[in-house]
Scaffold this active site. Structure first.
Site, PDB file in Angstrom:
ATOM      1  N   PHE A  69       0.853  -1.197   0.000  1.00 11.18           N
ATOM      2  CA  PHE A  69       0.000   0.000   0.000  1.00 11.18           C
ATOM      3  C   PHE A  69       0.881   1.238   0.000  1.00 11.18           C
ATOM      4  O   PHE A  69       1.735   1.418   0.873  1.00 11.18           O
ATOM      5  CB  PHE A  69      -0.928   0.009   1.221  1.00 11.18           C
ATOM      6  CG  PHE A  69      -1.875   1.174   1.228  1.00 11.18           C
ATOM      7  CD1 PHE A  69      -2.882   1.285   0.282  1.00 11.18           C
ATOM      8  CD2 PHE A  69      -1.755   2.184   2.173  1.00 11.18           C
ATOM      9  CE1 PHE A  69      -3.753   2.363   0.269  1.00 11.18           C
ATOM     10  CE2 PHE A  69      -2.623   3.266   2.188  1.00 11.18           C
ATOM     11  CZ  PHE A  69      -3.626   3.356   1.227  1.00 11.18           C
ATOM     12  N   GLY A  70       0.685   2.092  -0.999  1.00 11.57           N
ATOM     13  CA  GLY A  70       1.439   3.339  -1.116  1.00 11.57           C
ATOM     14  C   GLY A  70       0.561   4.537  -0.839  1.00 11.57           C
ATOM     15  O   GLY A  70      -0.539   4.650  -1.381  1.00 11.57           O
ATOM     16  N   GLY A  85       2.473   7.748   0.314  1.00 14.79           N
ATOM     17  CA  GLY A  85       3.420   8.870   0.348  1.00 14.79           C
ATOM     18  C   GLY A  85       4.414   8.705  -0.783  1.00 14.79           C
ATOM     19  O   GLY A  85       4.029   8.647  -1.941  1.00 14.79           O
ATOM     20  N   SER A  86       5.685   8.577  -0.437  1.00 15.00           N
ATOM     21  CA  SER A  86       6.722   8.495  -1.477  1.00 15.00           C
ATOM     22  C   SER A  86       6.613   7.242  -2.342  1.00 15.00           C
ATOM     23  O   SER A  86       7.098   7.232  -3.477  1.00 15.00           O
ATOM     24  CB  SER A  86       8.121   8.578  -0.859  1.00 15.00           C
ATOM     25  OG  SER A  86       8.357   7.486   0.003  1.00 15.00           O
ATOM     26  N   GLU A  95      12.179   1.561   4.647  1.00 15.42           N
ATOM     27  CA  GLU A  95      11.130   2.057   5.536  1.00 15.42           C
ATOM     28  C   GLU A  95      11.407   1.824   7.021  1.00 15.42           C
ATOM     29  O   GLU A  95      10.894   2.560   7.857  1.00 15.42           O
ATOM     30  CB  GLU A  95       9.777   1.427   5.169  1.00 15.42           C
ATOM     31  CG  GLU A  95       9.347   1.659   3.727  1.00 15.42           C
ATOM     32  CD  GLU A  95       9.092   3.119   3.381  1.00 15.42           C
ATOM     33  OE1 GLU A  95       8.782   3.923   4.278  1.00 15.42           O
ATOM     34  OE2 GLU A  95       9.213   3.465   2.192  1.00 15.42           O
TER      35      GLU A  95
END
Length: 176
Positions: free
Chosen positions: A6-7, A9-10, A85
Site C-alpha cells: 500500500f502506497g 506517500g513516497s 522504511e
C-alpha cells in the site's frame, strides 16, 4: 499468492521496485499525515524534517495505491522495503486489508507509524508543519520536494488531500 504494497506517500512516485499492477486503493482506520520526524531521508537529527505516516484513527480512511509486486520479486522487494522504511523503527510493518477500486479486497504490506516511538509527532499544527518542511533537508533531499512530489502525484491520481494542498501552497510561499 500475489504480494501487494500500500502506497500513500513516497511510494506513490518512487516505489523503488518492479510494479506488475497498480490500482487505486483505500485503507480503513488510518489517516495520512505528517506525523513522523525524519532524521535520515528528509531531515537530520539536529534539524528533523517531517514525512508522511499512517496514524491509526477510528473512522478514518486513507486513499492511495495498491502496488502488486512482480512475480518472483517478493523476497527482494520486501528486503528493499524493510531497508528503506524500517531505517529507524518508527514505522511498523503490518499486513492490512485494503479495498481496491475494482472491488477486490487484498492484504497489503503497509507501513504505519509507531505512536510510541520518539519520532512520532502527531497533531502538530499545519503552520508548524509548513515551517519545518520548508527548511529541512536530509539524505534524500529537501523536505519540500517530498511534500510537493506527493501532493502532485495525489492530484494526478484524483485523490483529494486538503491538508497536503494547504501545506504545498504554504511551503511554496515560505520558500519563495
Amino acid at each position: 499468492m500475489a504480494m501487494w504494497v500500500f502506497g500513500y506517500g513516497s511510494l506513490l512516485w518512487n516505489p523503488g521496485f518492479e510494479v506488475a499492477e497498480q490500482r487505486m486503493a483505500t485503507l480503513p482506520g488510518y489517516a495520512r499525515s505528517f506525523c513522523m520526524r525524519s532524521i535520515h531521508h528528509r531531515g537530520t537529527e539536529a534539524e528533523p524534517g517531517l514525512v508522511l505516516a499512517l496514524d491509526e484513527v477510528a473512522d478514518a480512511r486513507c486513499d492511495g495505491v495498491a502496488l502488486r509486486v512482480s512475480e518472483g520479486q517478493e523476497d527482494t522487494t520486501l528486503a528493499y522495503l524493510r531497508e528503506r522504511e524500517l531505517i529507524s523503527s518508527a514505522y511498523l510493518e503490518k499486513m492490512l486489508e485494503i479495498g481496491l477500486a475494482d472491488g477486490r479486497r487484498v492484504t497489503a504490506v503497509t507501513y504505519v507509524i509507531d505512536a510510541d516511538h520518539v519520532q512520532y509527532c502527531g497533531g502538530l499544527p499545519l503552520e508548524e508543519q509548513a515551517q519545518i518542511i520548508a527548511r529541512a533537508h536530509g539524505g534524500r533531499g529537501p523536505n519540500r520536494e517530498y511534500l510537493l512530489n506527493t501532493a502532485e502525484h495525489l492530484h494526478a491520481l484524483g485523490v483529494a488531500d486538503p491538508d497536503l494542498d494547504w501545506l504545498a501552497r504554504r511551503v511554496a510561499a515560505i520558500s519563495a
